[in-house]
Design a protein around this motif. Structure first.
Motif, short mmCIF file in Angstrom:
data_model
loop_
_atom_site.label_atom_id
_atom_site.label_comp_id
_atom_site.label_asym_id
_atom_site.label_seq_id
_atom_site.Cartn_x
_atom_site.Cartn_y
_atom_site.Cartn_z
N LEU A 114 10.46 -11.91 55.85
CA LEU A 114 11.07 -11.38 54.32
C LEU A 114 10.18 -11.05 53.42
O LEU A 114 8.93 -11.68 53.19
N THR A 115 10.59 -9.87 52.87
CA THR A 115 9.87 -9.60 51.92
C THR A 115 10.38 -9.31 50.35
O THR A 115 11.62 -9.09 50.20
N SER A 116 9.87 -8.84 49.37
CA SER A 116 10.64 -8.52 48.11
C SER A 116 11.15 -7.28 48.14
O SER A 116 11.94 -6.88 47.14
N ASP A 118 13.57 -6.98 50.56
CA ASP A 118 14.82 -7.33 51.26
C ASP A 118 16.10 -7.66 50.37
O ASP A 118 15.91 -8.29 49.27
N LYS A 119 17.18 -7.10 50.85
CA LYS A 119 18.30 -7.52 50.16
C LYS A 119 19.15 -8.14 51.24
O LYS A 119 19.46 -7.76 52.53
N VAL A 120 19.48 -9.62 51.16
CA VAL A 120 19.90 -10.67 52.20
C VAL A 120 21.33 -10.82 52.10
O VAL A 120 21.77 -11.27 50.87
N CYS A 140 14.38 -17.35 50.43
CA CYS A 140 14.70 -15.94 50.10
C CYS A 140 14.25 -15.75 48.63
O CYS A 140 13.26 -14.83 48.57
N SER A 145 12.98 -12.12 47.94
CA SER A 145 14.19 -11.19 48.33
C SER A 145 15.44 -11.61 47.40
O SER A 145 15.45 -12.46 46.79
#
Ligand code: G4P
Length: 196
Positions: A114-116, A118-120, A140, A145
């Motif tokens: 998970l990274t900055s 990402d849209k979760v 998140c 994220s």
């Protein structure tokens, strides 16, 4: 989602203390055809949001989450409740308290997934008190994220989970919203947010 509600009415069993047993199609034995429709419904509802990852928690969140991820054509990550032997990288971690089981457990995801950027979309099988979903939101946030929404298969609307998540400004879509559970009878809330 009408098909899900009908299935709960046919196959769900109400146990003591407001617990709904759905182990013939969701929490133990899994109906893949129904899960595929559930996944598609979530994907359709969130398709404009640019979702890059679907996140859930083991065990029973995995089935609906994998179908949602397949429909959105993105990876699915499940938070683990116990650390696996191979989880040797840096972890995102949050504690989740279960009021039902009266235990607090650590849930984790490897930071590399998970990274900055990402849209979760968070998916879970049940929303009761909201602690599992809140723990996933925390994971998140630790990754930077963005949580775009929460998709729930069965919401127990008489418990406080939805309120907790809405207070955190999160959008919750529940495909079946259970209003009451009493012996032999399940009633549902009828609302737009049922994804129909
Ligand atoms: P919360 O996450 O909303 O706060 O829920 P709570 O602590 O009350 O629930 C703990 C566990 O019980 C969760 O699964 C949750 O999905 C499940 N659960 C809650 N209410 C019901 C219900 O009415 N019926 C069923 N079948 N399950 C319910 P878990 O411990 O994480 O288990 P699993 O996903 O590994 O199966």
């Amino acid at each position: 989602m009408e098909e899900l509600i009908t299935r709960i009415q046919i196959d769900g069993q109400v146990l003591d203390e407001g617990v709904l047993k759905v182990d013939s199609f969701l929490t133990h034995q899994v109906d893949p055809q129904l899960m595929a429709k559930i996944g598609e419904t979530f994907a359709t509802a969130f398709k404009e949001q640019g979702i890059t990852k679907v996140v859930t928690i083991e065990a029973s969140g995995i089935a609906p989450a994998i179908f949602a991820a397949q429909s959105l054509r993105v990876p699915m990550i499940f938070a683990r409740k116990s650390k696996s032997l191979t989880m040797n990288e840096e972890l995102l971690s949050a504690s989740v308290h279960s009021f039902t089981k009266q235990v607090t457990s650590q849930v984790s995801i490897s930071r590399k997934f998970l990274t900055s950027q990402d849209k979760v979309l968070i998916i879970d099988d049940f929303l009761a008190n909201g602690q599992a979903a809140k723990g996933l939101v925390e994971l998140c946030q630790q990754a930077g994220s963005q949580v775009c929404g929460i998709g729930i298969v069965i919401e127990k609307s008489f418990q406080e989970g939805r309120q907790l998540l809405e207070e955190l400004n999160l959008s919750v879509l529940s495909l079946a919203r259970v209003a009451t559970l009493s012996e032999g009878d399940v009633t549902f809330l009828k609302e737009e947010s049922q994804g129909e």
